[in-house]
Design an enzyme around this catalytic site. Structure first.
Site, short mmCIF file in Angstrom:
data_model
loop_
_atom_site.label_atom_id
_atom_site.label_comp_id
_atom_site.label_asym_id
_atom_site.label_seq_id
_atom_site.Cartn_x
_atom_site.Cartn_y
_atom_site.Cartn_z
NE ARG A 178 -17.92 16.79 -46.48
CZ ARG A 178 -18.17 17.25 -47.51
NH1 ARG A 178 -16.99 17.38 -48.42
NH2 ARG A 178 -19.11 17.81 -47.92
CB ALA A 184 -31.35 20.52 -46.05
CB ALA A 202 -7.04 48.05 -0.34
NE ARG A 239 -20.41 38.06 -11.97
CZ ARG A 239 -20.93 37.88 -10.78
NH1 ARG A 239 -20.21 38.07 -9.52
NH2 ARG A 239 -22.05 37.15 -10.51
CG ASN A 259 -24.01 40.31 -3.17
OD1 ASN A 259 -23.09 39.76 -2.63
ND2 ASN A 259 -24.12 40.30 -4.39
NE ARG A 285 -10.52 49.62 14.35
CZ ARG A 285 -9.68 50.57 13.58
NH1 ARG A 285 -9.94 50.54 12.41
NH2 ARG A 285 -9.21 51.62 14.14
CG LEU A 315 -29.34 25.17 -51.38
CD1 LEU A 315 -28.51 24.21 -52.27
CD2 LEU A 315 -30.99 25.00 -51.51
CD GLU A 354 -20.71 18.40 -57.49
OE1 GLU A 354 -20.28 18.38 -56.43
OE2 GLU A 354 -21.10 19.31 -58.28
N GLY A 394 -17.20 21.05 -57.49
CA GLY A 394 -17.59 20.94 -58.80
C GLY A 394 -16.75 21.61 -59.56
#
Ligand code: UD1
Ligand code: CA
Length: 481
Positions: free
Chosen positions: A19, A14, A387, A340, A393, A447, A12, A162, A146
């Site tokens: 709340r 539905a 480092a 990632r 990219n 460089r 069930l 109930e 109940g």
């Protein structure tokens, strides 16, 4: 699969779940990486029923789409108006047609219920030859549930009342209806036709079927759950968090029983789909999500979040966030690394502190120890990346790939402007911006040349502390001048 599979299981789902105060339908809220209804459907599947039918209503497209995506083969029945649990079961039986044999009904908001408990209920039901068997539990606080009303003389169950309809005396009862039943399919269909709506909520209560069957002279049974926490029904967010904590604890206890060390279970969160090998160690503050696997002797955490990530045997992953990554045997990751999707780390490779990787294959023994971004790259074996290096990219429109060979030593503060290739055994000088391919075995220097302008401080900053220090240095033996 149980020995005697039921003809049907009806779930069930539905109701709106008012709340919860949520725009998400209650049964789609998640604990431990699975929706509430998903937990129930998974438990139901363990019984191997002929039919598995979920009653949907509130947000039915959303709930049905979720079921189709994750639980293909599950049927749905629509309950357009939520006129009560009895009405919901009636809609399911209309969808299924006549069902001969046992029908198990379970609520979509009881995620801790195990397949084992459901199977035991179905077995008791069949063995006792009952028309209906209800799963009950003694709970510390029965508010909202109940209540099970028993004949004071015989102890036989006579009705379920109930909470809202109960007398003071009945409210004192601590044995409650879990919302889980096993029925004889035909008798259930008959009795549902007789359920009335003269109760405080004006609904068709499934629970009334029990009294109806009993009055018609059929056998009504109850099976008391061993652990009342298993039937916890989620109606609000506090119960959602309680259920998550209980299930999480159950998953971690299972892992510990299988030989995993969980240093501080209270601070570790796992999804139902996470797997471990023995002698894996989980340090505090760690979340393991999705299809994450932690192999033998691997250590993860503290303060680590891994989603859909494979951690190889003996690897060490410390203070790290990873998503869809593969970490090779004996590799070392972190502290403070971010892996990632598409990251594949070779055997005994190292991703160190403040390093981010994405769509990157890093070969055996290769190290990226400090302060770097490695995106869209292939790096060979036993290479060291200096480092503060960046794999450049993105040209503003497209992503490009960088390939670095094996046994390379790239200098600190290098920019690899993709697409670019560095051959095996090559070196690059610190501070280089590598825009052209580097042949195997070459040293690339990219460089500006250093130029020293003698006496600049004395001329341009006379009287400064720097000028004074320079003058003192010049007077020292071996100094300039
Ligand atoms: C229900 C039981 C109560 C039991 C408790 C256990 C009834 C009348 N009450 O109360 O005895 O102690 O569960 O948790 O059965 N639903 C529908 N259609 C409807 C109404 C409900 O599909 O028209 C579904 C809900 O989505 C939910 C389940 O049935 O998954 C239970 O409904 P809920 O409103 O939570 O019932 P409770 O008040 O908790
Ligand atoms: Ca409920």
């Amino acid at each position: 699969m149980s020995a005697n599979p039921p003809a049907a299981v009806i779930v069930l789902a539905a109701g709106e779940g008012t709340r919860m105060k949520s725009k998400t339908p209650k049964v789609l809220h998640e604990i431990c990486g699975r929706s509430l209804v998903g937990h129930v459907v998974s438990a139901a599947r363990e019984l191997g029923p002929e039919h598995l039918c979920v009653v949907v209503g509130h947000a039915r497209e959303q709930v049905a789409a979720h079921l189709e995506e994750h639980y293909a083969g599950t049927r749905t029945a629509v309950q357009y108006e939520q006129n009560g649990t009895g009405h919901a079961v009636r809609m399911a039986l209309e969808e299924l047609g006549q069902v001969d044999g046992t029908v198990v009904v379970v609520c979509g908001d009881t995620p801790l219920l195990s397949g084992l408990t459901l199977g035991a209920l179905a077995a008791t039901h069949a063995a006792d030859g009952n028309a209906v068997t209800v799963l009950t539990a003694e709970v510390p606080d029965a508010t909202g549930y109940g209540r099970i009303v028993r004949d004071p003389a015989t102890g036989a169950v006579t009705a379920i009342v109930e909470h809202k309809d109960a007398t003071e005396e009945q409210r004192a009862v601590r044995e409650i209806n879990s919302g889980v039943f096993a029925f004889d399919g035909r008798l259930l269909a008959d009795a549902l036709g007789k359920v009335r709506t003269d109760n405080s909520q004006g609904e068709e209560y499934l629970t009334d079927v029990l009294g109806i069957l009993r009055e018609a002279g059929h056998r009504v049974g109850a099976s008391v759950a061993g652990d009342h926490r298993e039937i916890l029904g989620i109606n609000n967010r506090v119960q959602l968090s309680e259920a998550r904590a209980l299930l999480n604890r159950r998953l971690l206890e299972r892992a510990m029983a299988d030989g995993v060390t969980v240093v501080d279970p209270a601070s570790v969160q796992v999804d139902v789909t996470v797997t471990f090998e023995r002698d894996a160690v989980v340090h505090p503050g760690t979340q393991l999500l999705g299809a994450t696997h932690v192999a033998e002797d691997a250590e993860v955490g503290p303060n680590t979040r891994l989603k859909d990530t494979k951690v190889g045997r003996g690897a060490r992953v410390d203070n790290t966030v990873a998503d869809s990554a593969e970490i090779g045997e004996g590799a070392s990751v972190g502290p403070y690394a971010y892996l990632r999707p598409g990251t594949r780390l070779g055997v005994k490779s190292k991703i160190g502190t403040y390093v981010e990787t994405k769509n990157a294959t890093i070969g055996e023994g290769t190290k990226v120890p400090h302060l770097s971004y490695v995106g869209d790259a292939t790096i060979g074996e036993f290479t060291n990346i200096g480092a503060a290096s960046v794999f450049v990219n993105y040209d503003g429109e497209k992503k490009h790939h960088t390939t670095i060979g094996s046994h390379c030593k790239t200098g600190s503060d290098n920019m690899f402007v993709a697409p670019v290739t560095v051959g095996d055994g090559a070196y690059t000088a610190a501070g280089s911006v590598i825009t052209k391919d580097v042949p195997a075995g070459a040293l690339a220097v990219a460089r500006g040349q250093q130029r020293n302008i003698e006496g600049w401080v004395a001329r341009k900053r006379p009287g400064s502390a720097a000028a004074q220090a320079a003058a003192t240095a010049a007077e020292e033996p071996g100094g300039e001048g």
